[in-house]
Scaffold this motif. Structure first.
Motif, PDB file in Angstrom:
ATOM      1  N   SER A 271      30.784  34.962  35.050  1.00 44.82           N
ATOM      2  CA  SER A 271      31.600  36.126  34.749  1.00 44.82           C
ATOM      3  C   SER A 271      30.722  37.370  34.812  1.00 44.82           C
ATOM      4  CB  SER A 271      32.189  35.992  33.349  1.00 44.82           C
ATOM      5  OG  SER A 271      32.747  37.217  32.939  1.00 44.82           O
TER       6      SER A 271
ATOM      7  N   THR B 241      44.769  46.012  34.874  1.00 37.82           N
ATOM      8  CA  THR B 241      44.408  46.375  33.501  1.00 37.82           C
ATOM      9  C   THR B 241      45.634  46.830  32.717  1.00 37.82           C
ATOM     10  OG1 THR B 241      43.883  48.670  34.055  1.00 37.82           O
ATOM     11  CG2 THR B 241      42.087  47.081  34.198  1.00 37.82           C
TER      12      THR B 241
ATOM     13  N   SER C  44      35.949  41.820  33.067  1.00 35.36           N
ATOM     14  CA  SER C  44      35.976  40.532  32.370  1.00 35.36           C
ATOM     15  C   SER C  44      36.729  39.464  33.155  1.00 35.36           C
ATOM     16  CB  SER C  44      36.601  40.696  30.987  1.00 35.36           C
ATOM     17  OG  SER C  44      37.944  41.127  31.105  1.00 35.36           O
ATOM     18  N   ARG C  45      37.552  39.865  34.127  1.00 31.00           N
ATOM     19  CA  ARG C  45      38.307  38.892  34.920  1.00 31.00           C
ATOM     20  C   ARG C  45      37.660  38.586  36.264  1.00 31.00           C
ATOM     21  NH1 ARG C  45      44.559  40.077  34.947  1.00 31.00           N
ATOM     22  NH2 ARG C  45      44.470  38.161  36.147  1.00 31.00           N
TER      23      ARG C  45
ATOM     24  N   SER D  23      50.740  40.368  37.628  1.00 30.96           N
ATOM     25  CA  SER D  23      49.978  39.380  36.865  1.00 30.96           C
ATOM     26  C   SER D  23      48.841  38.734  37.643  1.00 30.96           C
ATOM     27  CB  SER D  23      50.927  38.294  36.365  1.00 30.96           C
ATOM     28  OG  SER D  23      51.557  37.672  37.466  1.00 30.96           O
ATOM     29  N   HIS D  24      48.842  38.842  38.968  1.00 33.52           N
ATOM     30  CA  HIS D  24      47.850  38.130  39.771  1.00 33.52           C
ATOM     31  C   HIS D  24      47.529  38.943  41.023  1.00 33.52           C
ATOM     32  CE1 HIS D  24      46.025  34.905  42.124  1.00 33.52           C
ATOM     33  NE2 HIS D  24      45.863  34.274  40.972  1.00 33.52           N
TER      34      HIS D  24
ATOM     35  N   VAL E  75      40.888  45.855  38.571  1.00 33.45           N
ATOM     36  CA  VAL E  75      40.763  44.645  37.774  1.00 33.45           C
ATOM     37  C   VAL E  75      39.691  44.865  36.708  1.00 33.45           C
ATOM     38  CG1 VAL E  75      40.205  42.179  37.864  1.00 33.45           C
ATOM     39  CG2 VAL E  75      41.307  43.271  39.813  1.00 33.45           C
TER      40      VAL E  75
ATOM     41  N   ARG F  30      31.249  39.890  32.775  1.00 33.36           N
ATOM     42  CA  ARG F  30      31.269  40.526  31.456  1.00 33.36           C
ATOM     43  C   ARG F  30      29.840  40.741  30.994  1.00 33.36           C
ATOM     44  NH1 ARG F  30      34.312  36.000  29.581  1.00 33.36           N
ATOM     45  NH2 ARG F  30      32.572  35.764  28.159  1.00 33.36           N
TER      46      ARG F  30
END
Length: 136
Positions: free
Chosen positions: A70, A33, A59-60, A38-39, A56, A72
């Motif tokens: 998802s 966040t 939303s991801r 990046s991964h 994390v 979300r």
């Protein structure tokens, strides 16, 4: 008590006065966040064998089935839609929930339907059985 190892004796003595001794686990925390890395795989590699904790944003995250919904709030996942619907209508029953509707429509008969494979490979189980018997 004299026959117990010193470690257990010390631990028991401390515990009896309210002190608990535990092994500290080495861990690395990575925060996706805040763009720590990046991964998630990068976090695993950078942890150098230590326990790797990754924060994390929801939303991801997607579910681990082949639908890949998802998580979300507006992502369409049947569980999330059911929770949202219940939040708006607490009189909702399981029979008229979005989750019930989803599973009423989505009932794969086998793994190839679950994974949406149009032309699954021929059954290899008999060949695998023969190979296993030949090794014996």
């Amino acid at each position: 008590m004299l026959f117990k190892p010193a470690k257990e004796l010390i631990k028991y003595s401390l515990y009896s006065v309210g002190i608990e001794v535990r092994r500290k686990v080495d861990e690395e925390l990575f925060d996706l966040t805040q763009a720590d890395c990046s991964h998630p795989l990068e976090a695993v590699y950078r942890s150098n064998g230590k326990t790797c904790l990754i924060k994390v944003p929801l939303s991801r995250i997607v579910t681990f089935n082949y639908s890949a919904f998802s998580l979300r709030r507006d992502g369409g996942h049947p569980f999330i839609r059911t929770l949202n619907e219940y939040e708006n209508n607490s009189d909702m029953t399981a029979g008229n929930s979005p989750l019930r509707h989803y599973y009423g429509l989505y009932q794969p008969k086998n793994a190839s339907e679950l994974m949406d494979i149009s032309y699954p490979s021929p059954d290899i189980a008999p060949d695998m059985q023969k190979a296993a018997e030949n090794r014996l």
